[in-house]
Scaffold this motif. Sequence first.
Motif, PDB file in Angstrom:
ATOM      1  N   CYS A   1       5.542   7.698  17.844  1.00  0.00           N
ATOM      2  CA  CYS A   1       4.936   7.006  16.703  1.00  0.00           C
ATOM      3  C   CYS A   1       3.904   7.828  15.947  1.00  0.00           C
ATOM      4  CB  CYS A   1       4.300   5.694  17.169  1.00  0.00           C
ATOM      5  SG  CYS A   1       2.800   5.917  18.167  1.00  0.00           S
TER       6      CYS A   1
ATOM      7  N   GLU B   1       7.457   1.619  12.721  1.00  0.00           N
ATOM      8  CA  GLU B   1       6.641   0.480  12.328  1.00  0.00           C
ATOM      9  C   GLU B   1       6.620   0.323  10.809  1.00  0.00           C
ATOM     10  OE1 GLU B   1       5.472   2.924  14.482  1.00  0.00           O
ATOM     11  OE2 GLU B   1       5.975   1.706  16.245  1.00  0.00           O
TER      12      GLU B   1
ATOM     13  N   SER C   1       7.456  -3.551  14.761  1.00  0.00           N
ATOM     14  CA  SER C   1       7.857  -2.312  15.413  1.00  0.00           C
ATOM     15  C   SER C   1       9.334  -2.441  15.762  1.00  0.00           C
ATOM     16  CB  SER C   1       7.023  -2.076  16.677  1.00  0.00           C
ATOM     17  OG  SER C   1       7.417  -0.891  17.333  1.00  0.00           O
TER      18      SER C   1
ATOM     19  N   ARG D   1       3.246  -6.826  15.804  1.00  0.00           N
ATOM     20  CA  ARG D   1       1.989  -6.240  16.252  1.00  0.00           C
ATOM     21  C   ARG D   1       0.991  -6.214  15.101  1.00  0.00           C
ATOM     22  NH1 ARG D   1       4.136  -0.765  19.362  1.00  0.00           N
ATOM     23  NH2 ARG D   1       5.325  -1.782  21.025  1.00  0.00           N
TER      24      ARG D   1
ATOM     25  N   HIS E   1       2.437  -5.586  11.428  1.00  0.00           N
ATOM     26  CA  HIS E   1       3.675  -4.866  11.184  1.00  0.00           C
ATOM     27  C   HIS E   1       4.710  -5.240  12.226  1.00  0.00           C
ATOM     28  CE1 HIS E   1       1.570  -2.096  14.047  1.00  0.00           C
ATOM     29  NE2 HIS E   1       2.782  -1.974  14.558  1.00  0.00           N
TER      30      HIS E   1
ATOM     31  N   HIS F   1      10.764   3.919  18.282  1.00  0.00           N
ATOM     32  CA  HIS F   1      10.408   2.757  17.476  1.00  0.00           C
ATOM     33  C   HIS F   1       9.801   3.235  16.165  1.00  0.00           C
ATOM     34  CE1 HIS F   1      10.719   0.962  21.456  1.00  0.00           C
ATOM     35  NE2 HIS F   1      10.751  -0.227  20.899  1.00  0.00           N
TER      36      HIS F   1
END
Length: 310
Positions: A259, A49, A38, A92, A36, A47
């Motif tokens: 997140c 994702e 971010s 990531r 993904h 952030h």
Amino acid sequence: MKLIVEKNHALADGVRLIALRAEDGTLLPAFTPGAHLSFAIPGTPLHREYSLTGDGDASATYEVAVLAREHGLGSSWMHALRPGDVVEAELRNAFALEAAEGGHLLIAGGIGITPILSMARRLTRDGLPFSLHYASRNAANAPFAGELAALGPHCTLHGGRPNSLRTKLGSVLADPHAGARLYVCGPRAMITAVVEAARSAGWAAERIHAELFEGTLAQPEDKPFDIELSLSGMTVHVEAGQTMLDALTAAGVEPLHDCKRGECGMCVTPVLAGEPDHRDRYLSAGERAANKSICVCVSRARSDVIVLEI
């Protein structure tokens, strides 16, 4: 990395497909399916994702599909992007596709199709065996339904509410091959049902791979515990099916967080006593072994009581 928005268009109801290219016009790095981006949200420390949908080869563009969420800061910002806008993002992967000598079984629900589509595209490209089951409330408007149909009859779309896949999990997951791997992504309730059915069918735990958009899956050994807050003197009870963050928030204590996936590190909190059950993707192996800090958004406690510096 800096990326430039190339296009942003409607893919399905509430879903937009956003294509991005490198600022300098070079090919974008290859990635393992399941990865993904971010994205840094301008003007905030936050952030968000979003999974890549391509097969992982180096290419001129990356594509993500973003579902609009009520009060969703990230999705509102992403939906408002226009061609030419510049964004900051980091590549990531905590849900990487691994080799499976017995083939892959891929299961997706709703917008969880995005990393699963990436896996399906790579396996198709490499000529490797897999089957895919995609559950959507509205089959006629399911994102990427046409793309999956083009991959072949081993990709099945299950529509309706509740979707028909839920009643077929027993047969879908029955008789697992020793070398097969299962990948599932989607809403928590669906993932929980799939993982429980897979365990009952005899799938080895290390062959079951799941990704949620928030939190982690409950484990059979989870038990209630208490959090003692050293700075306030409060004690907060956490139920077996509840996250530490949810319990703290319900008690009027809201630690800094972002997140809710155990990736960003914003919720890391000092541990003064007790044994953490680390389920994050942020702390290093050494930090986990030291048991001096914990990501409260996803992790739990193995001890009956854990003392946090809050």
